[in-house]
Design a protein around this motif. Structure first.
Motif, PDB file in Angstrom:
ATOM      1  N   GLY A  26      37.390  47.819  45.944  1.00  0.00           N
ATOM      2  CA  GLY A  26      38.214  48.998  46.198  1.00  0.00           C
ATOM      3  C   GLY A  26      39.452  48.671  47.014  1.00  0.00           C
ATOM      4  N   TYR A  27      39.274  47.882  48.078  1.00  0.00           N
ATOM      5  CA  TYR A  27      40.428  47.542  48.916  1.00  0.00           C
ATOM      6  C   TYR A  27      41.380  46.582  48.205  1.00  0.00           C
ATOM      7  CZ  TYR A  27      39.054  49.975  53.155  1.00  0.00           C
ATOM      8  OH  TYR A  27      38.771  50.950  54.075  1.00  0.00           O
ATOM      9  N   THR A  28      40.848  45.756  47.305  1.00  0.00           N
ATOM     10  CA  THR A  28      41.722  44.871  46.541  1.00  0.00           C
ATOM     11  C   THR A  28      42.629  45.677  45.617  1.00  0.00           C
ATOM     12  OG1 THR A  28      40.126  43.056  46.612  1.00  0.00           O
ATOM     13  CG2 THR A  28      41.776  42.986  44.864  1.00  0.00           C
ATOM     14  N   LEU A  29      42.068  46.655  44.932  1.00  0.00           N
ATOM     15  CA  LEU A  29      42.890  47.511  44.079  1.00  0.00           C
ATOM     16  C   LEU A  29      43.905  48.306  44.901  1.00  0.00           C
ATOM     17  CD1 LEU A  29      40.308  48.968  41.507  1.00  0.00           C
ATOM     18  CD2 LEU A  29      41.939  47.101  41.178  1.00  0.00           C
TER      19      LEU A  29
ATOM     20  N   PHE B 241      43.781  45.822  55.117  1.00  0.00           N
ATOM     21  CA  PHE B 241      43.118  45.950  53.820  1.00  0.00           C
ATOM     22  C   PHE B 241      42.566  44.608  53.359  1.00  0.00           C
ATOM     23  CE2 PHE B 241      44.958  50.072  51.773  1.00  0.00           C
ATOM     24  CZ  PHE B 241      44.493  50.796  52.852  1.00  0.00           C
ATOM     25  N   ASN B 242      43.352  43.541  53.555  1.00  0.00           N
ATOM     26  CA  ASN B 242      42.871  42.212  53.180  1.00  0.00           C
ATOM     27  C   ASN B 242      41.639  41.820  53.990  1.00  0.00           C
ATOM     28  OD1 ASN B 242      44.255  40.662  51.073  1.00  0.00           O
ATOM     29  ND2 ASN B 242      46.102  41.084  52.237  1.00  0.00           N
ATOM     30  N   ALA B 243      41.667  42.098  55.290  1.00  0.00           N
ATOM     31  CA  ALA B 243      40.532  41.760  56.138  1.00  0.00           C
ATOM     32  C   ALA B 243      39.301  42.564  55.755  1.00  0.00           C
ATOM     33  CB  ALA B 243      40.892  42.008  57.605  1.00  0.00           C
ATOM     34  N   LEU B 244      39.477  43.842  55.462  1.00  0.00           N
ATOM     35  CA  LEU B 244      38.349  44.678  55.059  1.00  0.00           C
ATOM     36  C   LEU B 244      37.764  44.217  53.729  1.00  0.00           C
ATOM     37  CD1 LEU B 244      39.817  48.154  56.082  1.00  0.00           C
ATOM     38  CD2 LEU B 244      37.691  47.159  56.962  1.00  0.00           C
TER      39      LEU B 244
ATOM     40  N   HIS C  82      30.806  33.859  52.749  1.00  0.00           N
ATOM     41  CA  HIS C  82      30.047  32.767  52.139  1.00  0.00           C
ATOM     42  C   HIS C  82      30.674  32.276  50.844  1.00  0.00           C
ATOM     43  CE1 HIS C  82      28.775  36.591  50.602  1.00  0.00           C
ATOM     44  NE2 HIS C  82      27.992  36.062  49.677  1.00  0.00           N
ATOM     45  N   VAL C  83      31.653  33.009  50.315  1.00  0.00           N
ATOM     46  CA  VAL C  83      32.415  32.544  49.145  1.00  0.00           C
ATOM     47  C   VAL C  83      33.899  32.785  49.422  1.00  0.00           C
ATOM     48  CG1 VAL C  83      30.651  32.760  47.360  1.00  0.00           C
ATOM     49  CG2 VAL C  83      31.964  34.781  48.034  1.00  0.00           C
ATOM     50  N   ALA C  84      34.345  32.395  50.612  1.00  0.00           N
ATOM     51  CA  ALA C  84      35.689  32.771  51.072  1.00  0.00           C
ATOM     52  C   ALA C  84      36.792  32.252  50.165  1.00  0.00           C
ATOM     53  CB  ALA C  84      35.910  32.265  52.503  1.00  0.00           C
ATOM     54  N   GLY C  85      36.669  31.006  49.684  1.00  0.00           N
ATOM     55  CA  GLY C  85      37.720  30.454  48.844  1.00  0.00           C
ATOM     56  C   GLY C  85      37.862  31.207  47.545  1.00  0.00           C
ATOM     57  N   THR C  86      36.739  31.398  46.842  1.00  0.00           N
ATOM     58  CA  THR C  86      36.768  32.147  45.585  1.00  0.00           C
ATOM     59  C   THR C  86      37.179  33.585  45.833  1.00  0.00           C
ATOM     60  OG1 THR C  86      35.032  30.738  44.660  1.00  0.00           O
ATOM     61  CG2 THR C  86      35.411  32.844  43.587  1.00  0.00           C
ATOM     62  N   ALA C  87      36.660  34.169  46.917  1.00  0.00           N
ATOM     63  CA  ALA C  87      37.014  35.548  47.241  1.00  0.00           C
ATOM     64  C   ALA C  87      38.513  35.679  47.465  1.00  0.00           C
ATOM     65  CB  ALA C  87      36.256  35.997  48.483  1.00  0.00           C
ATOM     66  N   SER C  88      39.077  34.745  48.226  1.00  0.00           N
ATOM     67  CA  SER C  88      40.507  34.786  48.495  1.00  0.00           C
ATOM     68  C   SER C  88      41.315  34.678  47.216  1.00  0.00           C
ATOM     69  CB  SER C  88      40.885  33.651  49.450  1.00  0.00           C
ATOM     70  OG  SER C  88      42.273  33.623  49.672  1.00  0.00           O
ATOM     71  N   SER C  89      40.868  33.827  46.287  1.00  0.00           N
ATOM     72  CA  SER C  89      41.621  33.641  45.046  1.00  0.00           C
ATOM     73  C   SER C  89      41.520  34.860  44.139  1.00  0.00           C
ATOM     74  CB  SER C  89      41.131  32.394  44.305  1.00  0.00           C
ATOM     75  OG  SER C  89      39.809  32.549  43.854  1.00  0.00           O
ATOM     76  N   VAL C  90      40.322  35.452  44.037  1.00  0.00           N
ATOM     77  CA  VAL C  90      40.157  36.636  43.190  1.00  0.00           C
ATOM     78  C   VAL C  90      40.951  37.805  43.755  1.00  0.00           C
ATOM     79  CG1 VAL C  90      38.503  38.318  42.302  1.00  0.00           C
ATOM     80  CG2 VAL C  90      37.901  35.911  42.340  1.00  0.00           C
ATOM     81  N   LEU C  91      40.849  37.998  45.075  1.00  0.00           N
ATOM     82  CA  LEU C  91      41.602  39.075  45.707  1.00  0.00           C
ATOM     83  C   LEU C  91      43.104  38.853  45.556  1.00  0.00           C
ATOM     84  CD1 LEU C  91      38.777  39.738  46.804  1.00  0.00           C
ATOM     85  CD2 LEU C  91      39.783  40.022  49.074  1.00  0.00           C
ATOM     86  N   GLY C  92      43.547  37.625  45.807  1.00  0.00           N
ATOM     87  CA  GLY C  92      44.964  37.336  45.677  1.00  0.00           C
ATOM     88  C   GLY C  92      45.460  37.488  44.252  1.00  0.00           C
ATOM     89  N   PHE C  93      44.646  37.069  43.295  1.00  0.00           N
ATOM     90  CA  PHE C  93      44.998  37.210  41.880  1.00  0.00           C
ATOM     91  C   PHE C  93      45.225  38.671  41.525  1.00  0.00           C
ATOM     92  CE2 PHE C  93      43.278  38.240  37.645  1.00  0.00           C
ATOM     93  CZ  PHE C  93      44.156  37.525  36.836  1.00  0.00           C
ATOM     94  N   MET C  94      44.293  39.522  41.889  1.00  0.00           N
ATOM     95  CA  MET C  94      44.387  40.932  41.539  1.00  0.00           C
ATOM     96  C   MET C  94      45.518  41.620  42.293  1.00  0.00           C
ATOM     97  SD  MET C  94      40.299  41.838  41.429  1.00  0.00           S
ATOM     98  CE  MET C  94      40.570  43.563  41.069  1.00  0.00           C
ATOM     99  N   GLN C  95      45.647  41.300  43.581  1.00  0.00           N
ATOM    100  CA  GLN C  95      46.645  41.975  44.405  1.00  0.00           C
ATOM    101  C   GLN C  95      48.068  41.574  44.017  1.00  0.00           C
ATOM    102  OE1 GLN C  95      45.467  40.758  48.304  1.00  0.00           O
ATOM    103  NE2 GLN C  95      43.721  42.119  48.405  1.00  0.00           N
ATOM    104  N   THR C  96      48.305  40.260  43.913  1.00  0.00           N
ATOM    105  CA  THR C  96      49.668  39.788  43.694  1.00  0.00           C
ATOM    106  C   THR C  96      50.110  39.973  42.251  1.00  0.00           C
ATOM    107  OG1 THR C  96      49.250  38.130  45.399  1.00  0.00           O
ATOM    108  CG2 THR C  96      51.244  37.883  44.096  1.00  0.00           C
ATOM    109  N   LEU C  97      49.261  39.555  41.309  1.00  0.00           N
ATOM    110  CA  LEU C  97      49.627  39.709  39.904  1.00  0.00           C
ATOM    111  C   LEU C  97      49.752  41.186  39.549  1.00  0.00           C
ATOM    112  CD1 LEU C  97      50.229  38.388  37.205  1.00  0.00           C
ATOM    113  CD2 LEU C  97      47.781  38.405  36.704  1.00  0.00           C
ATOM    114  N   GLY C  98      48.769  41.986  39.983  1.00  0.00           N
ATOM    115  CA  GLY C  98      48.832  43.419  39.707  1.00  0.00           C
ATOM    116  C   GLY C  98      50.045  44.060  40.361  1.00  0.00           C
TER     117      GLY C  98
END
Length: 424
Positions: free
Chosen positions: A225-228, A337-340, A347-363
């Motif tokens: 939700g916060y990523t969107l 929002f990013n912190a939330l 425990h999956v910070a790297g993948t989480a950061s990439s998925v969140l960044g992908f959706m946030q920046t590309l979107g």
């Protein structure tokens, strides 16, 4: 104390140096966007682009490459560590910067801009992952606010630096500058940055484990939700960046000095981010970010109503005041929002950061480009976009919180509960 909040969390690197280094890595992205704003007109003239809105693709191509590539770097950094992935991304960024100098056509330039964004994507993913490796909860939000405070100085400096370069040279020299700064970041991080990924947190690079990491990110209600919500707010930011030169020079006939007014807005954004770093541990991420988003939405609607009543164009002083107030709210929204979104996914910070960044920046980049394409010589398309995206962001936050807003007490206990639920 968890390893993400212990005194030794910075892995022997001084706290100030870690924050400054992470800020520089993040700043490379803003610099590569904002420094080119004064050069859009000359790039278009040199490479035969006659349509003003098409020139915005110099910004969009970078943002698309930057957003799309983040989906890869997080998974790689969770397997091989933060350092080697960061170095590879910085090398791509530097090479693309220097290669773009020799672009014979606008299409080739856009390709190198996209490749530059692909390289810069590693810096965003690794920077956020390093902070999450070392800190958690409100402390992470406070550190990210300090990083963003430094990061926010780039929109103040970069457009004016670009304007100075254009006064004595051409857009090719701007690529030289971005390449040199990228090389400096590569050398500094290679010499000083320790590996922050703990050995027990390394994830094998297998399809099953990678898919599981993505599932954890995408099925976490709060993270999704916060990523969107962040993607929609980023769409507002990118829509303004894409149209800034046209608005200041076309509607208000400011001329080259428009970068000073652009910087004025950025100064207040940086001040808001600094204020957030001081208040977030006392007031909580939700109170600050939810209140700022509500104010952001109200200001967006108000600007749309006023500009419509005035025939699509406000007096310049009113435009500047309203825009400054609106983007002050951004300083309380983005980092929180990013912190939330990231806090329950350590425990999956790297993948989480990439998925969140992908959706946030590309979107956000695509939404900003869409709004920018409707520019018609008035402020109406911009403010209509502001209104729609801010209302959508508010709806996403409402979803992420299960229908609750401003609910601080949950922050103390939700991280452990959510991680336990995911690992059962």
């Amino acid at each position: 104390m968890s390893k993400a909040s212990s005194p030794s969390a910075t892995h022997g690197l001084p706290y100030w140096e870690l924050v400054t280094m992470v800020a520089l890595l993040m700043a490379l992205n803003a610099a590569a966007i904002d420094i080119f704003i004064p050069a859009l007109q000359e790039i278009g003239s040199t490479l035969g682009v006659t349509d003003e809105n098409t020139r915005q693709l110099v910004i969009t191509a970078y943002v698309v490459g930057f957003g799309a590539a983040q989906i890869i770097y997080g998974t790689l950094s969770d397997r091989f560590g933060r350092r080697p992935v960061l170095f590879a991304g910085l090398a791509i960024y530097v090479l693309a910067s220097f290669a773009a100098i020799f672009s014979p056509t606008f299409g080739v330039l856009l390709a190198f801009r996209a490749l530059q964004g692909v390289g810069a994507a590693a810096t965003r993913v690794i920077a956020v992952s390093i902070v999450r490796d070392c800190f958690g909860g409100a402390r992470m939000a406070s550190v990210m606010s300090l990083v963003m405070m430094v990061f926010m100085t780039i929109p103040v400096l970069a457009p004016n630096l670009g304007q100075i370069i254009m006064a004595f040279g051409s857009w090719q020299e701007i690529f030289v500058v971005t390449g040199i700064v990228g090389a400096a970041a590569l050398v500094w991080s290679a010499l000083r940055l320790p590996e922050t990924l703990h050995p027990e947190d390394r994830r094998p690079l297998t399809v099953k484990r990678t898919a599981e990491a993505f599932r954890i990110v995408l099925t976490n209600r709060r993270a999704f939700g916060y990523t969107l919500a962040t993607a929609l707010i980023f769409g507002v930011l990118f829509s303004f960046i894409n149209q800034a030169e046209q608005i200041y020079t076309g509607i208000y006939d400011i001329g080259p000095a428009f970068t000073l007014y652009f910087s004025m807005v950025a100064i207040f954004m940086a001040a808001a981010s600094f204020t957030n770093s001081k208040l977030v541990e006392r007031l909580g991420m939700r109170r600050l970010s939810h209140g700022a988003l509500v104010a952001f939405t109200v200001l967006s609607v108000l600007q749309l109503v006023i500009s419509t009543a005035l025939g699509g164009i406000m007096p310049f002083w009113l435009f500047l005041v309203m825009m400054t107030l609106t983007f002050c709210m951004f300083g309380f929204i983005g980092t929180n929002f990013n912190a939330l979104a990231l806090d329950p996914l350590g425990h999956v910070a790297g993948t989480a950061s990439s998925v969140l960044g992908f959706m946030q920046t590309l979107g956000g980049g695509l939404l900003g480009a869409l709004i920018g394409s409707f520019y018609d010589g008035t402020l109406l398309p911009l403010y209509a976009g502001f209104t729609v995206l801010s209302l959508g962001s508010l709806a996403c936050v409402y979803y992420a919180e299960g229908g609750r807003l401003f609910d601080r007490p949950r922050e103390k206990h939700e991280h452990a509960a959510e991680v336990a639920a995911q690992t059962r």
